[in-house]
Design a protein around this motif. Structure first.
Motif, PDB file in Angstrom:
ATOM      1  N   SER A  75      83.387  -8.419  92.723  1.00 41.56           N
ATOM      2  CA  SER A  75      83.571  -9.000  94.055  1.00 41.56           C
ATOM      3  C   SER A  75      83.102  -8.029  95.127  1.00 41.56           C
ATOM      4  CB  SER A  75      85.031  -9.379  94.290  1.00 41.56           C
ATOM      5  OG  SER A  75      85.413 -10.410  93.420  1.00 41.56           O
ATOM      6  N   LEU A  76      83.414  -6.751  94.931  1.00 45.84           N
ATOM      7  CA  LEU A  76      82.957  -5.721  95.866  1.00 45.84           C
ATOM      8  C   LEU A  76      81.431  -5.634  95.859  1.00 45.84           C
ATOM      9  CD1 LEU A  76      83.532  -3.436  97.847  1.00 45.84           C
ATOM     10  CD2 LEU A  76      83.775  -1.896  95.888  1.00 45.84           C
ATOM     11  N   LEU A  77      80.832  -5.735  94.674  1.00 49.61           N
ATOM     12  CA  LEU A  77      79.364  -5.724  94.586  1.00 49.61           C
ATOM     13  C   LEU A  77      78.769  -6.889  95.384  1.00 49.61           C
ATOM     14  CD1 LEU A  77      78.628  -4.851  90.830  1.00 49.61           C
ATOM     15  CD2 LEU A  77      78.183  -3.435  92.844  1.00 49.61           C
ATOM     16  N   LEU A  78      79.390  -8.046  95.289  1.00 49.30           N
ATOM     17  CA  LEU A  78      78.887  -9.209  96.031  1.00 49.30           C
ATOM     18  C   LEU A  78      79.022  -9.008  97.541  1.00 49.30           C
ATOM     19  CD1 LEU A  78      80.038 -12.076  93.686  1.00 49.30           C
ATOM     20  CD2 LEU A  78      77.685 -11.417  94.196  1.00 49.30           C
ATOM     21  N   VAL A  79      80.100  -8.370  97.961  1.00 49.41           N
ATOM     22  CA  VAL A  79      80.253  -8.043  99.388  1.00 49.41           C
ATOM     23  C   VAL A  79      79.130  -7.102  99.819  1.00 49.41           C
ATOM     24  CG1 VAL A  79      81.713  -6.831 101.072  1.00 49.41           C
ATOM     25  CG2 VAL A  79      82.741  -8.450  99.459  1.00 49.41           C
ATOM     26  N   GLN A  80      78.842  -6.107  98.977  1.00 45.67           N
ATOM     27  CA  GLN A  80      77.764  -5.159  99.295  1.00 45.67           C
ATOM     28  C   GLN A  80      76.404  -5.853  99.275  1.00 45.67           C
ATOM     29  OE1 GLN A  80      78.649  -2.359  96.175  1.00 45.67           O
ATOM     30  NE2 GLN A  80      79.892  -1.051  97.517  1.00 45.67           N
ATOM     31  N   ILE A  81      76.205  -6.749  98.351  1.00 43.65           N
ATOM     32  CA  ILE A  81      74.941  -7.500  98.292  1.00 43.65           C
ATOM     33  C   ILE A  81      74.785  -8.352  99.549  1.00 43.65           C
ATOM     34  CG2 ILE A  81      73.685  -9.324  97.070  1.00 43.65           C
ATOM     35  CD1 ILE A  81      74.981  -8.181  94.458  1.00 43.65           C
ATOM     36  N   ALA A  82      75.887  -8.942 100.014  1.00 46.52           N
ATOM     37  CA  ALA A  82      75.836  -9.736 101.248  1.00 46.52           C
ATOM     38  C   ALA A  82      75.388  -8.886 102.429  1.00 46.52           C
ATOM     39  CB  ALA A  82      77.202 -10.364 101.530  1.00 46.52           C
ATOM     40  N   ARG A  83      75.656  -7.580 102.342  1.00 46.76           N
ATOM     41  CA  ARG A  83      75.216  -6.635 103.383  1.00 46.76           C
ATOM     42  C   ARG A  83      73.824  -6.082 103.084  1.00 46.76           C
ATOM     43  NH1 ARG A  83      80.866  -3.561 103.125  1.00 46.76           N
ATOM     44  NH2 ARG A  83      82.110  -5.095 104.234  1.00 46.76           N
ATOM     45  N   LEU A  94      72.947  -4.937  94.066  1.00 43.77           N
ATOM     46  CA  LEU A  94      72.269  -5.996  93.324  1.00 43.77           C
ATOM     47  C   LEU A  94      71.779  -5.468  91.975  1.00 43.77           C
ATOM     48  CD1 LEU A  94      71.224  -8.944  93.320  1.00 43.77           C
ATOM     49  CD2 LEU A  94      69.075  -8.058  94.237  1.00 43.77           C
ATOM     50  N   ALA A  95      71.240  -4.267  91.965  1.00 42.02           N
ATOM     51  CA  ALA A  95      70.773  -3.658  90.709  1.00 42.02           C
ATOM     52  C   ALA A  95      71.934  -3.476  89.731  1.00 42.02           C
ATOM     53  CB  ALA A  95      70.092  -2.323  90.993  1.00 42.02           C
ATOM     54  N   LYS A  96      73.089  -3.061  90.227  1.00 39.83           N
ATOM     55  CA  LYS A  96      74.261  -2.892  89.359  1.00 39.83           C
ATOM     56  C   LYS A  96      74.706  -4.237  88.772  1.00 39.83           C
ATOM     57  CE  LYS A  96      76.211   1.227  91.548  1.00 39.83           C
ATOM     58  NZ  LYS A  96      77.298   1.746  92.380  1.00 39.83           N
ATOM     59  N   LEU A  97      74.729  -5.265  89.629  1.00 41.63           N
ATOM     60  CA  LEU A  97      75.122  -6.593  89.151  1.00 41.63           C
ATOM     61  C   LEU A  97      74.124  -7.090  88.114  1.00 41.63           C
ATOM     62  CD1 LEU A  97      77.330  -8.771  89.693  1.00 41.63           C
ATOM     63  CD2 LEU A  97      75.643  -9.908  91.145  1.00 41.63           C
ATOM     64  N   TYR A  98      72.844  -6.855  88.368  1.00 43.98           N
ATOM     65  CA  TYR A  98      71.808  -7.265  87.422  1.00 43.98           C
ATOM     66  C   TYR A  98      71.961  -6.511  86.095  1.00 43.98           C
ATOM     67  CZ  TYR A  98      67.360  -8.385  85.303  1.00 43.98           C
ATOM     68  OH  TYR A  98      66.404  -8.821  84.431  1.00 43.98           O
ATOM     69  N   ASP A  99      72.235  -5.220  86.163  1.00 43.12           N
ATOM     70  CA  ASP A  99      72.428  -4.431  84.943  1.00 43.12           C
ATOM     71  C   ASP A  99      73.571  -4.988  84.101  1.00 43.12           C
ATOM     72  OD1 ASP A  99      70.327  -2.768  85.589  1.00 43.12           O
ATOM     73  OD2 ASP A  99      71.603  -1.153  86.363  1.00 43.12           O
ATOM     74  N   ARG A 100      74.614  -5.466  84.768  1.00 44.37           N
ATOM     75  CA  ARG A 100      75.767  -6.011  84.047  1.00 44.37           C
ATOM     76  C   ARG A 100      75.500  -7.418  83.506  1.00 44.37           C
ATOM     77  NH1 ARG A 100      80.875  -4.558  87.963  1.00 44.37           N
ATOM     78  NH2 ARG A 100      80.552  -2.312  87.919  1.00 44.37           N
ATOM     79  N   TYR A 101      74.825  -8.246  84.303  1.00 42.21           N
ATOM     80  CA  TYR A 101      74.760  -9.673  83.982  1.00 42.21           C
ATOM     81  C   TYR A 101      73.364 -10.231  83.772  1.00 42.21           C
ATOM     82  CZ  TYR A 101      79.675  -9.713  84.883  1.00 42.21           C
ATOM     83  OH  TYR A 101      81.013  -9.458  84.807  1.00 42.21           O
ATOM     84  N   VAL A 130      68.145 -16.950  90.016  1.00 43.64           N
ATOM     85  CA  VAL A 130      69.583 -16.779  90.230  1.00 43.64           C
ATOM     86  C   VAL A 130      69.863 -15.502  91.015  1.00 43.64           C
ATOM     87  CG1 VAL A 130      71.778 -16.268  89.068  1.00 43.64           C
ATOM     88  CG2 VAL A 130      70.370 -18.182  88.302  1.00 43.64           C
ATOM     89  N   PHE A 131      69.247 -14.402  90.612  1.00 49.01           N
ATOM     90  CA  PHE A 131      69.513 -13.147  91.318  1.00 49.01           C
ATOM     91  C   PHE A 131      68.899 -13.154  92.725  1.00 49.01           C
ATOM     92  CE2 PHE A 131      71.090 -11.918  87.250  1.00 49.01           C
ATOM     93  CZ  PHE A 131      72.134 -11.062  87.572  1.00 49.01           C
ATOM     94  N   SER A 132      67.825 -13.885  92.889  1.00 48.46           N
ATOM     95  CA  SER A 132      67.272 -14.060  94.237  1.00 48.46           C
ATOM     96  C   SER A 132      68.244 -14.867  95.101  1.00 48.46           C
ATOM     97  CB  SER A 132      65.918 -14.779  94.143  1.00 48.46           C
ATOM     98  OG  SER A 132      65.421 -15.057  95.412  1.00 48.46           O
ATOM     99  N   GLN A 133      68.812 -15.911  94.496  1.00 48.57           N
ATOM    100  CA  GLN A 133      69.797 -16.719  95.218  1.00 48.57           C
ATOM    101  C   GLN A 133      71.035 -15.886  95.555  1.00 48.57           C
ATOM    102  OE1 GLN A 133      71.051 -20.270  93.131  1.00 48.57           O
ATOM    103  NE2 GLN A 133      72.304 -20.966  94.841  1.00 48.57           N
ATOM    104  N   ILE A 134      71.464 -15.047  94.628  1.00 53.38           N
ATOM    105  CA  ILE A 134      72.619 -14.183  94.891  1.00 53.38           C
ATOM    106  C   ILE A 134      72.302 -13.251  96.057  1.00 53.38           C
ATOM    107  CG2 ILE A 134      73.967 -12.247  93.966  1.00 53.38           C
ATOM    108  CD1 ILE A 134      73.858 -13.733  91.238  1.00 53.38           C
TER     109      ILE A 134
END
Length: 189
Positions: free
Chosen positions: A10-18, A24-31, A56-60
């Motif tokens: 959730s924190l990663l998504l907040v950071q991605i929103a910023r 985004l790279a961390k989220l991609y590495d995980r998922y 999907v990652f572009s949309q994120i």
């Protein structure tokens, strides 16, 4: 541990929103891999699954601010996006295949092993009509159809060759085939 991981996401998504690319790279590495596996299971195509994951990652990246942690966990949201994109792409692929098959079926002329002069003339005339109808298409649609049907390239291969997004290639083929079907039905019937 699961709660901690979910909170991290959730924190990663907040950071991605910023617009934090590292997040985004961390989220991609995980998922990235699990998303790819899900897309591949639905689509059965390496190229299409890769496209879905990129979409999907572009949309994120673009819509991370719309994620609501009270509605679902971050990984659930990500997999829901992957599943939805995969199903949309599968439906589009099926429509394109059906349209292509119908167009090709419309253009077929049965030829016996010993062609009669009349049949030969009809085949030649129909071939010329198909070529003429193809030449009347916008250049973009004509090129996409020729690459797909005469050179046997997949939409992903055409996209790589031309530098045009796969979705645009599919749309051009679908629209071109629709126009061909209409033009040929007016000529043949």
């Amino acid at each position: 541990m699961t709660g901690q991981k979910s909170g991290d996401e959730s924190l990663l998504l907040v950071q991605i929103a910023r617009k934090d690319q590292t997040a985004l790279a961390k989220l991609y590495d995980r998922y990235g891999r699990p998303s790819y596996a899900l897309a591949y299971k639905i689509l059965g195509s390496v190229e299409e699954a890769e496209e879905v994951v990129l979409d999907v990652f572009s949309q994120i990246w673009q819509k991370a601010a719309t994620y609501d942690p009270s509605r679902s966990r971050a990984d659930t949201w990500l997999f829901m996006l992957t599943r939805s994109r995969s199903l949309d792409r599968l439906r589009a692929m099926q429509r394109t295949v059906r349209a292509a098959e119908a167009c090709l079926e419309d253009a077929k002329v049965p030829i016996s092993s010993v062609a009669e002069p009349m049949e030969d003339a009809m085949f030649k005339e129909r071939s010329e009509q198909v070529k003429a109808a193809l030449e009347k298409l916008p250049k973009e649609q004509q090129e996409a159809i020729e690459l797909a049907y005469y050179q046997g390239l997949t939409c992903a291969a055409i996209a790589a060759k031309t530098g045009i997004p796969t979705g645009t290639i599919k749309t051009r083929i679908r629209l071109g085939i629709s126009k061909l079907r209409q033009a040929l039905s007016e000529q043949f019937f």
